[in-house]
Structure formats: structure tokens, C-alpha cells
Write an enzyme that holds these catalytic residues in place. Structure first.
Site, PDB file in Angstrom:
ATOM      1  N   SER A   1       0.789  -1.162  -0.061  1.00 36.25           N
ATOM      2  CA  SER A   1       0.094  -0.016   0.081  1.00 36.25           C
ATOM      3  C   SER A   1       1.020   1.302  -0.085  1.00 36.25           C
ATOM      4  CB  SER A   1      -0.909   0.029   1.320  1.00 36.25           C
ATOM      5  OG  SER A   1      -2.203   0.936   0.834  1.00 36.25           O
TER       6      SER A   1
ATOM      7  N   ASP B   1      -9.444  -5.052  -4.170  1.00 31.61           N
ATOM      8  CA  ASP B   1      -9.087  -3.933  -3.472  1.00 31.61           C
ATOM      9  C   ASP B   1      -9.825  -2.654  -3.758  1.00 31.61           C
ATOM     10  OD1 ASP B   1      -7.675  -2.024  -2.296  1.00 31.61           O
ATOM     11  OD2 ASP B   1      -5.660  -2.750  -2.822  1.00 31.61           O
TER      12      ASP B   1
ATOM     13  N   HIS C   1      -7.250  -5.711  -0.128  1.00 33.11           N
ATOM     14  CA  HIS C   1      -6.258  -4.795   0.473  1.00 33.11           C
ATOM     15  C   HIS C   1      -5.545  -5.283   1.851  1.00 33.11           C
ATOM     16  CE1 HIS C   1      -4.134  -1.004  -0.380  1.00 33.11           C
ATOM     17  NE2 HIS C   1      -4.036  -0.690   1.009  1.00 33.11           N
TER      18      HIS C   1
END
Lengths: 273, 624
Positions: free
Chosen positions: A149, A193, A227
Site C-alpha cells: 500500500s 481491493d 487490500h
């Protein structure tokens, strides 16, 4: 620099430890997690730096990602720093989840009141490696960087901005102007995600630029994955193996290596966003 | 050793043949038995042996200097070295002569002993013979005597009978005469007249009777001619050599045959004298016709020795052989028939059907013979690093079929050849093939290629031409791909790790990977569960990459388009990995449990070409 051990747990034949120290870049006390594989007891090991995402600390990765087994197998030290300076008492730093505390973005702030403490880029690329190399049994010239991320983005920019170290701030822009030793980038992106569907993640841009600039990237879209750390857990082995290829290779190879899990918002103005 | 040879004066020559024969038999053919050789050989000129004197030693031509060197006029005692040299050389010569002399003495002794043996044997033989003759004669005598006795008895009997008959006749006539006298004296005229007439009649009759006075038997004895012909034959045969008895032909010795010749040996059963032998042979045909009209031709060789090498034969063929012995008396009966077999022709290794990997090689060959052979022997030798050939290091025998999987060591080079074996022995070595155990090596299986694919001469580049072939021109066989323009590779069936590379260009649309041997020929690679492949699709705007199995691929983007793809197969881990070999970049790994051996597969989805590179040692990064 003095290190204080905060915790130590035997894990996968090695040790998962957490240390605390006074950071000169960030002007505060910082913690980082370090996994020492069994090999580290007798030999030097290469180092993989893992940069976590928004809201994470040094704990999330070491408890949820399941990286220790692969690290033990390949004989790699994994260092996972915190994601921002803590306890600096800057006004407004706790207001939003994606700005300030836990959101260092791995860049050096240029404006007040942030620029004294928020220097995560320098911390990760300069201070932390020096600290690690001085206190642990490492190969100083064998290191690679990876992240998830925000950390993924951080890994990309660290690598792109430091040709030959691992191998700009905006990864896409940096990629466009990258000149240096060849990289080998592995990127996994969960298809489910939510940031991807919200167009906060723009992997196509990066791919397009890398294709044009002939920067080797393998980008994998993983169906059904989101995610979270469940996603990280599922593919961390592939990434550690990807790093091991270079970290454990013959001495002449300069370890220029990045791997990223889930791309970051990419745009020309993405500095602290 | 041959007495003839000695007579010829070269004692140092010993012919091979005579070693195989019984020495005594050879000597027995000699007509005279002189034992004394003449020392005519040049090596023996210094010894005279044919006298009763002890061996005389004649001095050497170059006189040996006395040890001190004082007598030959050389005063200088410092020339000792030269003297020593001369002494040594002369001493060596003397030693040599002594050795030769000993040799010679040994030979003489041998000859002496053998001749003594011969004499003894001949003596025995003669004694036996004469005994036989004598026995026969005495037998005849006995027979004869018995005959005569019986004859005598017969004659005496008949004479005696005759005598008795005569006596009776005498008595009768005496009685008659007395009766007649009585009648004559009879006074009584009346009685006289009464009896005179019968008496007169009787006297008349009696007078008419001829008296047979001949002897009933002859006085001579019948003496038939004595039949002594067989005795005569026996006497004659003492001097005549009997015809030989059938020789005994030996079974085939191992390693005595070649592809076109057979070495046949035989021996005599007894002490026969033989002038020459005749060896007959004919091929044994598989199918002998019932009427026997096309019987194979019989050939004949005349030899003096008890062995013969028959040439100009066919390879891998069976022959029937028999031998007869002949001397002045006649020909012996034929020996038993022996079956010999020539050695097969060497096999031919099929270069394009051999494959290898670091631990093994698979070699295939053609038999090289029309008829079956018993087995094959594979021989291999490791070539030295400098390229010098070592001798054969390993042989694998009793290989039943025309292929062999051989275990080897990695990173070496070997020369492998094959021999065909039958009961006659092994054939010559086939032409060797060089196998290198660096990396995995294979050829492409031409009979699986889609008709639109053509191959380069070296067999490693495939082309999909631009021209559209009409359907009718496409010759589909059972094994060819019919839809996907694909071809399989002949990967060695050995578990472990294999690596090869495929060279393409940026524009080539290809599929490369692996598939089971029985993968559907009418399907596209990667579309089913029996094949795994990396696929490159080229659209005007971009490149697309897929990693297909069961028709499914992960979603991937690759920014730098590989032109040299490394394919790494690991049976034990169950992985198939693809790399950009130029950058050492890992692209994708399939995790699959291969339940059978797989073959590399290659296809071109649009006109283009691809080249297979193998025999490459797998780089370290490919098998982490």
C-alpha cells in the site's frame, strides 16, 4: 546508536525482535521490528526492508503477514520500521487516518510544522540501514525493499530514487526518468481491493511508463483478494523468494530489487496524499 | 614344434597351428624318425650338437679382452670404463648364447621324448596287429583240422561198409561154389539132375554179375583252397594306414566369429593319420521349402590344419558345418554337423531420437540387421576435458530393445556406441554419438508437427509460413496437431530438473510450455488440463501475456517483452517456471503435480518463427 530491545520471540527457528531507539532524522523515539533467521546466528545475512501501509505500526506486518517461515528458509533478515514518527505532538497529526500519524508516505516533508519530524524517506534510506548494519550481522551491500500500500509506493520511490542502492516521489514519474542499473520489480494487486475500484490506485499508469522505459515489471492482478493482511500473507512468500534470488546470489550482483504489494495512488502531486 | 622346422634349421620358429594339435599325431605322419637335428641355424653356429663329444664352445669373433686389460696391449689402466663396457657386452652375449643353448637342449629333449613315445605307440600297434593275424591263422588251422578229421571219418566208414559188403559177397560165392561142388560130387544122378539146374542158373547169374571192385570212396582228401584272404588283408593293413574315423567338430568358441567369417576348429578322435581335411558349410535358412528344391548351396574348403577361417559369409546368419578327414586310404565319414553363427552387423544410432539431461541419456538405435539379434551392448566412455578419448568406462549388456536409458554424471561429455550381440558374439561398434550432460538436450518430434510448421535443417527452429496451405494439401497423421500449429519436443523421461530456452522476436505470437504426450491433438495448447503454456498475444496497441492451463490464466502485465524465455521444469517440486532469460526476471510459475512425464510444447499462433535452445546449464535463479 543505542538500541533497546523491546521484545523477542522465537519464531520459525529464528527470532522476531522489536527494538527502540532515538532517531536523529525523526527527532523522536522510534521502534522497528527485525526478524533474524537461524542463519544469522552464524553468518551474515542480506536485509529486506518492509514498508507498511497507512495506519500500521511495526507490529502489523510481523503478526499478520506470515513472512518468518520464508525468511528463515532463504536466510534473509526482514526489517519493518514504523510508518511515521510518533509522539511528536504536532498539531493536526492525528486528524485523519491518511495524513500525519501512521501516514509518513516515506517522503521528507518540506513544509512546517512537519519538516522537522516527518522525514521518513531519509529515515528509511539512510538512518535505518546504518543502524541495522552497525548492530546486526548483515551484508551492507545486499539489501532490497518491499512494501504494501503506502509502503509499496514507498518501496518504489526509494528504489527509483536510489539507482544502485536497492535498485522522485511519485513512482510513475520517477520511473519515467529512471536511469540506473536494471531493476526487477514484482507487483501484486488484489483485484477486489477497494482502493483499486475507487481509482485511488492507478497501476496502469505505472505499467505504461515502465513498458516504455523498459523497466522490468511483473504485475499480477489477483482475483478475489483485497487490500488486507490476508492478501499480504498469501503472496509474501513469492515476494521473499523474489528478493532471495538477488540477495542470495553471487557477490558481484548489486541487489537492486523492489517488490510492492498493491500500488499507491499515483499522480504528480501525490507527495503526502 | 615341427621336426621339419628343425631340419630346416630355424629352431626359433614355432607355428601356431601345431600348438593346437596333438604333437604326437603330427610326428606319426613322419616317414622316418631321425632325431638328430642339424645345427644349421645362424643362431647356433657356435655349437655342434651332432657328435658324441660334449658341446664345444668356439670362441667369439671379437675376442674378449682380459679383465685387467694387460694382455691386449693396452697399458693404460685408466681406460677401465671402456674395458668394462666391452666385458659387459661380451658377457651379455655369452649369457644370451647360454640361454639359447638351454632352449635348444630343452627342445631336443622334447623331441626325444615325443619320438620315444611314438616308437612305443607304433610298437604296441604292430604287436597288436600281428597278434590279431596270428590269432586268425590259428583259428583257420583249427577249422581246417576239424574238417579233415570229419572227412577221414566219412571215408573210413564207407570203406568199412564196402569191406563188409565184399565179405558178404565172398561168403555167398563161397557157399555157391561149395554147393556146386557138392552137386558135382553127388553120385545120385537123380538128385544131381534135380538140383543141378538151379545151381547152374545161380552160377550163370553169378557169372553174369559184375563184381564191382571199385572203391566206394576216393582215396584222395578234398583240400579246398584255404581262404586266407582276410589274413592277407590284415597283413597288408599293417603296412597300410587305415582310413581315418570321423573328426570331432568343436562347438563355436566365443569371440571367434566376425561379421563375415567364422573360425572353425575340430579334432581327431583317435590316432589317425590324415593328409587333409575338407570342411563343408551351408547357410541355415529360416524357411526351407517343402520340396527341397531350393536347398542352400553347399561350399567346401580344403585345409591341412585342424582349424579354418571361413570368409565371405553373411552377417547375423546361422551356418551348418561338418568336416571329413582324408588320407591315402580314403575319406572318413563326416563329423557331426555343428551350427555356427556369424556376428551381427553393427547397429546405427538414431541421432535425432536421442536426448539427455544432467543425470541420464536416452539412446535409440536401429538394429542394423534384418533378422533379430539376441541383445545389445551399450558402451560408453568419458571424453577427457582435453578432448582425449579414454577407454571404455562402462558397458551395459543384455539390452533387449533398441533403446537404453543410461545413468550418467552431470557436466561431462561421453561417447556412446552400441553393439548387437548374438550367440556368435558381439558386432563391431556402431558409430559413436557424443552426449553432453550439461543441461537438458532434446530434439523436436517431427511426427507431431502441424502440417503448416516447417523445420530448419538442424531441427531447432520452427517456422509458420505466410502462405495459406489449402486443407487438402495438409497431410494430417495420427500424431500431428490439427488446429494449434504446434509441435512437441522429445524430452528425456527422467524426473528431476530440466531447463531450456526459447528464442522469439517481439512480434511473434507463440505458446511455449509443456504437455503430456497424449495431449489432445485437436486442441490449443493451454486450453485443456494436459498442457501448460505461456502465451504471447500481439495486438496493434500492446502485448498481452497469458499463462494458460485448463483454459485459465492469471491476470498479468509484463512491461519488458521477453525475447528469450527460460523454461524450468521441476518434477519433484511440481513446478513449471518461465523467465525472461536475458534479464533473469521471473515471470510466472505453475504449481502442478505431474502424474506422468511431460514433453516441451511449442506453437506459433501466427506466421513467425521460434528457436529452441537446449543443452544449457540451468542458471541458479531458475531453481530457487
Amino acid at each position: 546508536m543505542a538500541l533497546t530491545q523491546v521484545s523477542s520471540n522465537k519464531c520459525a527457528g529464528g527470532f522476531q525482535k522489536v527494538f527502540k531507539h532515538d532517531s536523529t532524522e525523526l527527532n523522536c523515539k522510534m521502534k522497528f521490528a527485525i526478524y533474524l533467521p537461524p542463519k544469522a546466528e552464524t553468518d551474515k545475512c542480506p536485509v529486506l526492508y518492509w514498508l507498511s501501509g497507512l495506519t500500521c505500526t511495526e507490529q502489523n506486518f510481523i503478526t499478520k503477514a506470515g513472512s518468518q517461515l520464508a525468511a528463515a528458509e532463504h536466510g534473509i533478515i526482514i526489517v519493518a520500521p514504523d510508518t511515521s514518527p510518533r509522539g511528536c505532538d504536532i498539531e493536526g497529526e492525528d486528524e485523519s487516518w491518511d495524513f500525519g500519524t501512521g501516514a509518513g508516505f516515506y517522503v521528507d516533508a518540506t513544509q512546517d510544522p512537519w519538516k522537522t519530524n516527518y522525514r521518513m524517506y531519509s529515515y528509511v534510506t539512510e538512518e535505518l540501514p546504518k543502524l541495522i548494519n552497525a548492530n546486526f550481522s548483515t551484508y551492507p551491500d545486499r539489501m532490497s525493499i518491499s512494501g504494501h500500500s503506502m509502503g509499496g509506493h514507498g518501496a518504489l520511490i526509494c528504489a527509483l530514487k536510489n539507482p544502485g542502492k536497492y535498485k522522485e516521489y511519485d513512482a510513475t514519474v520517477l520511473a519515467a526518468s529512471y536511469f540506473g542499473p536494471q531493476l526487477d520489480i514484482l507487483i501484486d494487486q488484489g483485484r477486489d481491493d477497494q482502493f483499486l475500484s475507487a481509482s485511488q490506485l492507478l497501476p496502469d499508469n505505472l505499467i505504461a511508463v515502465c513498458s516504455e522505459k523498459k523497466i522490468p515489471v511483473v504485475f499480477r492482478l489477483q482475483p478475489g483478494y483485497d487490500h488486507s493482511y490476508f492478501f499480504i500473507y498469501s503472496f509474501i512468500n513469492d515476494h521473499i523468494k523474489h528478493h532471495a534470488k538477488y540477495l542470495n546470489a553471487m557477490p558481484h550482483c548489486t541487489a537492486t530489487q523492489t517488490s510492492v504489494q498493491s500500488d499507491r495512488p499515483l499522480g504528480p502531486d501525490a507527495q503526502l496524499q | 614344434m615341427d621336426l621339419n622346422d628343425i631340419r630346416g634349421g630355424r629352431l626359433d620358429v614355432i607355428s601356431e597351428e601345431s600348438e593346437q594339435q596333438d604333437f604326437s599325431r603330427e610326428s606319426s605322419t613322419m616317414e622316418a624318425y631321425t632325431v638328430v637335428p642339424e645345427p644349421a641355424g645362424r643362431t647356433f653356429q657356435r655349437f655342434s650338437v651332432n657328435t658324441n663329444e660334449s658341446l664345444r664352445f668356439e670362441p667369439c669373433e671379437d675376442s674378449c679382452p682380459s679383465p685387467t686389460g694387460a694382455e691386449d696391449g693396452r697399458d693404460d689402466v685408466f681406460e677401465k670404463g671402456e674395458c668394462e663396457g666391452e666385458i659387459t657386452s661380451t658377457r651379455n652375449q655369452l649369457l644370451g648364447k647360454v640361454a639359447e643353448m638351454e632352449n635348444f637342449a630343452g627342445h631336443l629333449e622334447e623331441i626325444f621324448l615325443t619320438v620315444e613315445e611314438n616308437f612305443g605307440r607304433q610298437e604296441q600297434h604292430l604287436e597288436q596287429h600281428y597278434n590279431d593275424v596270428l590269432q586268425t591263422l590259428s583259428q583257420r588251422y583249427d577249422d581246417r583240422e576239424t574238417g579233415l578229421q570229419e572227412e577221414k571219418k566219412g571215408k573210413l566208414e564207407s570203406l568199412y561198409n564196402q569191406l563188409v559188403a565184399c565179405g558178404q559177397a565172398l561168403d555167398t560165392s563161397k557157399e555157391l561154389i561149395e554147393t556146386a561142388q557138392e552137386v558135382y560130387r553127388c553120385q545120385d544122378k537123380r538128385l544131381f539132375l534135380k538140383t543141378v539146374m538151379p545151381v547152374v542158373k545161380r552160377v550163370e547169374e553169378f557169372a553174369k554179375e559184375d563184381v564191382d571192385l571199385s572203391l566206394s570212396t576216393s582215396l584222395e582228401f578234398i583240400t579246398p583252397l584255404a581262404d586266407l584272404s582276410d589274413v592277407k588283408t590284415m597283413m597288408d593293413s599293417i603296412n597300410i594306414v587305415p582310413a581315418p574315423s570321423a573328426p570331432v567338430i568343436n562347438p563355436q568358441l566365443p569371440n571367434s566369429a566376425t561379421q563375415t567369417s567364422l573360425h572353425v576348429c575340430w579334432s581327431l578322435f583317435s590316432d589317425d593319420t590324415v593328409e587333409y581335411y575338407e570342411l563343408y558349410y551351408r547357410p541355415v535358412l529360416e524357411d526351407t521349402p517343402a520340396d527341397g528344391t531350393c536347398a542352400p548351396q553347399e561350399s567346401k574348403v580344403k585345409v591341412k590344419e585342424t582349424h579354418c577361417t571361413v570368409t565371405e559369409l553373411l552377417p547375423n546368419a546361422q551356418y551348418e558345418l561338418w568336416v571329413t578327414a582324408t588320407n591315402t586310404t580314403g575319406i572318413s565319414p563326416a563329423s557331426e554337423k555343428a551350427l555356427y553363427m556369424t556376428v551381427p552387423s553393427p547397429p546405427v544410432i538414431k541421432q535425432r531420437e536421442c536426448s539427455s539431461c544432467p543425470e541420464a541419456a536416452l539412446i535409440r538405435w536401429e538394429s542394423g540387421n534384418t533378422n533379430p539379434v539376441d541383445s545389445y551392448t551399450v558402451e560408453l566412455s568419458e571424453t577427457g576435458t582435453v578432448g582425449t578419448e579414454n577407454s571404455i568406462t562402462e558397458s551395459i549388456v543384455a539390452v533387449p530393445t533398441c533403446q537404453c536409458l543410461i545413468q550418467l554424471q552431470a557436466g561431462r561429455q561421453y561417447l556412446i556406441s552400441v553393439r548387437a550381440v548374438n550367440i556368435g558374439g558381439p558386432s563391431d561398434r556402431s558409430d559413436a554419438i557424443t552426449i553432453s550432460t550439461t543441461g537438458t538436450f532434446f530434439y523436436l518430434l517431427e511426427d507431431t508437427a502441424h502440417p503448416c510448421l516447417s523445420m530448419s535443417e538442424d531441427g531447432f527452429t520452427i517456422f509458420y509460413g505466410d502462405e495459406e496451405l489449402p486443407i487438402t494439401a495438409m497431410a494430417f497423421e495420427d500424431n500431428t496437431f490439427t488446429r494449434c500449429v504446434a509441435i512437441l519436443g522429445d524430452l528425456i523421461p527422467v524426473r528431476g530438473r530440466h531447463y531450456w530456452e526459447v528464442e522469439v522476436d517481439d512480434e511473434t505470437e507463440f505458446r511455449v510450455g509443456v504437455a503430456y504426450e497424449d495431449t489432445e491433438r485437436d486442441a490449443y495448447l493451454g486450453a485443456n488440463g494436459s498442457s501448460w503454456c505461456m502465451r504471447h498475444i500481439r495486438t496493434p496497441s500492446r502485448h498481452k501475456y497469458e499463462f494458460l492451463h485448463n483454459g485459465w490464466s492469471p491476470d498479468l502485465r509484463i512491461t519488458v517483452h521477453p525475447v528469450r524465455i527460460g523454461v524450468a521444469l521441476d518434477y519433484d517440486r511440481g513446478t513449471l517456471s518461465f523467465f525472461n532469460a536475458n534479464m533473469e526476471q521471473h515471470l510466472h510459475t505453475f504449481h502442478c503435480h505431474f502424474h506422468n512425464y511431460v514433453h516441451p510444447c511449442f506453437s506459433l499462433d501466427n506466421p513467425g518463427a521460434l528457436t529452441v535452445h537446449n543443452g544449457i546449464q540451468a542458471p541458479d535463479y531458475t531453481f530457487i
